[in-house]
Design a protein around this motif. Structure first.
Motif, short mmCIF file in Angstrom:
data_model
loop_
_atom_site.label_atom_id
_atom_site.label_comp_id
_atom_site.label_asym_id
_atom_site.label_seq_id
_atom_site.Cartn_x
_atom_site.Cartn_y
_atom_site.Cartn_z
N GLN A 162 24.19 -3.19 -16.95
CA GLN A 162 23.79 -2.33 -18.04
C GLN A 162 23.45 -0.95 -17.49
O GLN A 162 22.86 -0.82 -16.43
CB GLN A 162 22.59 -2.92 -18.78
N MET A 163 23.80 0.08 -18.25
CA MET A 163 23.60 1.45 -17.78
C MET A 163 22.11 1.83 -17.83
O MET A 163 21.39 1.44 -18.75
CB MET A 163 24.42 2.42 -18.64
N LEU A 164 21.69 2.58 -16.85
CA LEU A 164 20.34 3.14 -16.82
C LEU A 164 20.46 4.66 -16.94
O LEU A 164 20.89 5.32 -16.01
CB LEU A 164 19.61 2.78 -15.52
N ASN A 165 20.09 5.19 -18.13
CA ASN A 165 20.17 6.63 -18.29
C ASN A 165 18.92 7.31 -17.73
O ASN A 165 18.01 6.65 -17.21
CB ASN A 165 20.39 7.00 -19.77
N VAL A 166 18.89 8.61 -17.86
CA VAL A 166 17.78 9.39 -17.28
C VAL A 166 16.45 8.97 -17.91
O VAL A 166 15.43 8.86 -17.22
CB VAL A 166 18.03 10.90 -17.47
N ARG A 167 16.44 8.76 -19.22
CA ARG A 167 15.20 8.39 -19.91
C ARG A 167 14.65 7.07 -19.39
O ARG A 167 13.45 6.95 -19.10
CB ARG A 167 15.47 8.28 -21.42
N ILE A 168 15.50 6.07 -19.25
CA ILE A 168 15.05 4.75 -18.78
C ILE A 168 14.56 4.84 -17.34
O ILE A 168 13.53 4.26 -16.98
CB ILE A 168 16.18 3.71 -18.92
N MET A 169 15.29 5.58 -16.51
CA MET A 169 14.86 5.72 -15.11
C MET A 169 13.53 6.46 -15.02
O MET A 169 12.67 6.14 -14.19
CB MET A 169 15.94 6.45 -14.31
N ALA A 170 13.32 7.44 -15.91
CA ALA A 170 12.04 8.15 -15.93
C ALA A 170 10.92 7.20 -16.32
O ALA A 170 9.82 7.22 -15.74
CB ALA A 170 12.11 9.33 -16.89
N GLY A 171 11.18 6.35 -17.32
CA GLY A 171 10.19 5.36 -17.72
C GLY A 171 9.86 4.38 -16.61
O GLY A 171 8.69 4.01 -16.41
N ILE A 172 10.88 3.96 -15.87
CA ILE A 172 10.66 3.05 -14.74
C ILE A 172 9.79 3.72 -13.68
O ILE A 172 8.86 3.12 -13.14
CB ILE A 172 12.01 2.60 -14.14
N LEU A 173 10.09 4.98 -13.39
CA LEU A 173 9.29 5.71 -12.40
C LEU A 173 7.83 5.86 -12.85
O LEU A 173 6.90 5.74 -12.04
CB LEU A 173 9.91 7.08 -12.15
N ILE A 174 7.64 6.10 -14.15
CA ILE A 174 6.27 6.21 -14.67
C ILE A 174 5.53 4.89 -14.52
O ILE A 174 4.36 4.86 -14.12
CB ILE A 174 6.30 6.65 -16.15
N CYS A 175 6.22 3.79 -14.81
CA CYS A 175 5.59 2.46 -14.68
C CYS A 175 5.19 2.18 -13.23
O CYS A 175 4.09 1.68 -12.96
CB CYS A 175 6.54 1.38 -15.19
N PHE A 176 6.09 2.49 -12.31
CA PHE A 176 5.76 2.23 -10.91
C PHE A 176 4.69 3.20 -10.39
O PHE A 176 3.89 2.83 -9.53
CB PHE A 176 7.02 2.30 -10.05
N ALA A 177 4.66 4.42 -10.94
CA ALA A 177 3.58 5.34 -10.58
C ALA A 177 2.23 4.78 -11.04
O ALA A 177 1.23 4.86 -10.33
CB ALA A 177 3.83 6.70 -11.21
N ALA A 178 2.23 4.17 -12.24
CA ALA A 178 1.01 3.54 -12.74
C ALA A 178 0.59 2.38 -11.85
O ALA A 178 -0.60 2.15 -11.61
CB ALA A 178 1.21 3.06 -14.18
N SER A 179 1.58 1.63 -11.34
CA SER A 179 1.25 0.51 -10.46
C SER A 179 0.62 1.01 -9.16
O SER A 179 -0.30 0.37 -8.62
CB SER A 179 2.50 -0.33 -10.16
N PHE A 180 1.08 2.15 -8.65
CA PHE A 180 0.45 2.73 -7.45
C PHE A 180 -0.97 3.20 -7.75
O PHE A 180 -1.85 3.11 -6.90
CB PHE A 180 1.30 3.88 -6.92
N MET A 181 -1.18 3.70 -8.96
CA MET A 181 -2.53 4.10 -9.36
C MET A 181 -3.47 2.88 -9.35
O MET A 181 -4.62 2.96 -8.91
CB MET A 181 -2.51 4.73 -10.75
N ILE A 182 -2.93 1.74 -9.84
CA ILE A 182 -3.73 0.51 -9.84
C ILE A 182 -4.01 0.07 -8.40
O ILE A 182 -5.13 -0.33 -8.06
CB ILE A 182 -3.00 -0.59 -10.62
N GLY A 183 -2.99 0.15 -7.54
CA GLY A 183 -3.18 -0.22 -6.14
C GLY A 183 -4.20 0.64 -5.44
O GLY A 183 -4.89 0.18 -4.52
N SER A 184 -4.34 1.89 -5.89
CA SER A 184 -5.29 2.79 -5.24
C SER A 184 -6.73 2.40 -5.52
O SER A 184 -7.64 2.92 -4.87
CB SER A 184 -5.06 4.23 -5.71
N THR A 185 -6.96 1.49 -6.49
CA THR A 185 -8.34 1.04 -6.74
C THR A 185 -8.91 0.33 -5.53
O THR A 185 -10.13 0.20 -5.40
CB THR A 185 -8.40 0.10 -7.95
#
Length: 362
Positions: A162-185
């Motif tokens: 399935q194709m991953l457009n720019v919007r979906i990839m941006a959403g994935i990056l945001i989700c993983f950025a949030a996971s790093f924020m959680i890890g920083s706790t």
């Protein structure tokens, strides 16, 4: 036919139809949001049940359980009890609606077998990892487990091309950025002792649910949702109780059979597991219903708000209601849970199209 055409072409009829569509869609969004809230309540009630009665003794130093049994067996048992209670709710409600006979018939079909495989991945494996994460890292695991839509999108690209457009990839990056924020706790003094172990299990839970989402999409498209959920919950509960719990008991040198009987017979905690199972069942039911009413993409985005509702209800029920310490999250984790919701929303929905549809509906 001409009268119907004339009626639907009338400006007043068109306005009424658009108003009805907006109300139906708004109710679908409400239902999808309630599904995320139900999942948050399921997490809170299950965690509470695992801290009362016989469970409190098992987690105590005088329990005699090995470190492996305390870590893995109790988590698998907690997930098994919750899923079995949820399966009982599913069977009872299917029977009340006259759909119980459809369960064995659907189970024999190809989509039914696919649902069974998906349930095994998302049940014994992912659910146990989720409980392991909750028991070791606390409520910060909930938003981390909400990575499953992002992981599902990546797996959909790899497995189904399935194709991953720019919007979906941006959403994935945001989700993983949030996971790093959680890890920083873990860099703060508020972090639990086994934070990173719990976060690792939370990631495994997200991976399992991401796989389940990819596999399950085909099955739920061809099976009645209530029947499919009944198949899912029965498979998850029994496979966890019959396979995973005895395996961990054998490895950990514990009497898993007697412990399972004690867990189901414990009057102090079983009520909370029954309530958790009820919420787990309705989390799935409301999710499917909301998807049907407002669209799968928007429904998934609204359901993904459980990354916030989970920690909120754990704090409210266990921290405020029962006065248990350590049930709140650091401020950065609360922020990360909201960022995760935004990332999931971006993966699921194109905001420009959403606002354009709202404008057209007016």
């Amino acid at each position: 036919m001409e009268a119907l055409t004339a009626m639907t072409g009338h400006p007043a009829a068109t306005t009424a139809r658009n108003r009805l569509f907006r109300r139906y869609r708004a109710w679908g969004i409400t239902v999808a949001v309630l599904s995320g809230m139900s999942y948050g309540l399921y997490s809170a009630f299950m965690t509470l049940g695992m801290g009362l009665g016989v469970w409190k003794g098992w987690y105590g130093e005088a329990s005699g359980l090995s470190a492996f049994a305390t870590l893995f067996l109790l988590s698998a048992l907690g997930a098994a009890v919750t899923d079995c209670c949820s399966a009982v709710w599913a069977v009872l409600l299917a029977a009340l609606k006259g759909k119980l006979g459809d369960v064995p018939r659907s189970w024999k079909t190809r989509p039914g077998l696919i649902m069974t495989v998906a349930a095994f991945i998302g049940g014994p494996l992912a659910s146990t990892c989720y409980v392991l994460g909750l028991q070791n890292a606390g409520s910060v695991v909930v938003p981390l487990s909400a990575l499953c839509p992002a992981i599902g999108a990546i797996l959909g690209r790899v497995v189904f091309r399935q194709m991953l457009n720019v919007r979906i990839m941006a959403g994935i990056l945001i989700c993983f950025a949030a996971s790093f924020m959680i890890g920083s706790t873990g860099l703060t003094g508020e972090a639990p002792a086994n934070l990173y172990l719990g976060l690792a299990f939370g990631l495994l839970a997200a991976l399992g649910w991401g796989i389940e989402g990819c596999v399950c999409g085909y099955g739920t498209a061809l099976i009645d949702p209530e029947v499919g959920i009944t198949i899912r919950q029965i498979t998850s509960g029994l496979s966890n109780l019959i396979l995973l719990v005895p395996l961990f008991g054998w490895i950990g040198g514990a009497d898993a059979l007697n412990m399972a009987c004690a867990a189901f017979a414990d009057g102090h905690s079983i009520g909370w597991f029954v309530l958790a199972g009820f919420c787990a069942y309705f989390a799935f039911m409301l999710w499917y219903q909301g998807n049907a009413m407002c669209g799968a993409a928007l429904g998934m985005a609204c359901n993904g708000a459980f990354s916030f509702w989970g920690p909120f209800f754990i704090w409210l029920v266990l921290g405020v209601g029962y006065g248990m310490e350590g049930k709140n999250m650091p401020p950065i984790a609360w922020l990360a849970s909201l960022v995760m919701v935004c990332g999931i929303f971006l993966i699921a929905v194109n905001p420009l199209q959403l606002f354009r549809r709202e404008g057209e509906g007016r």
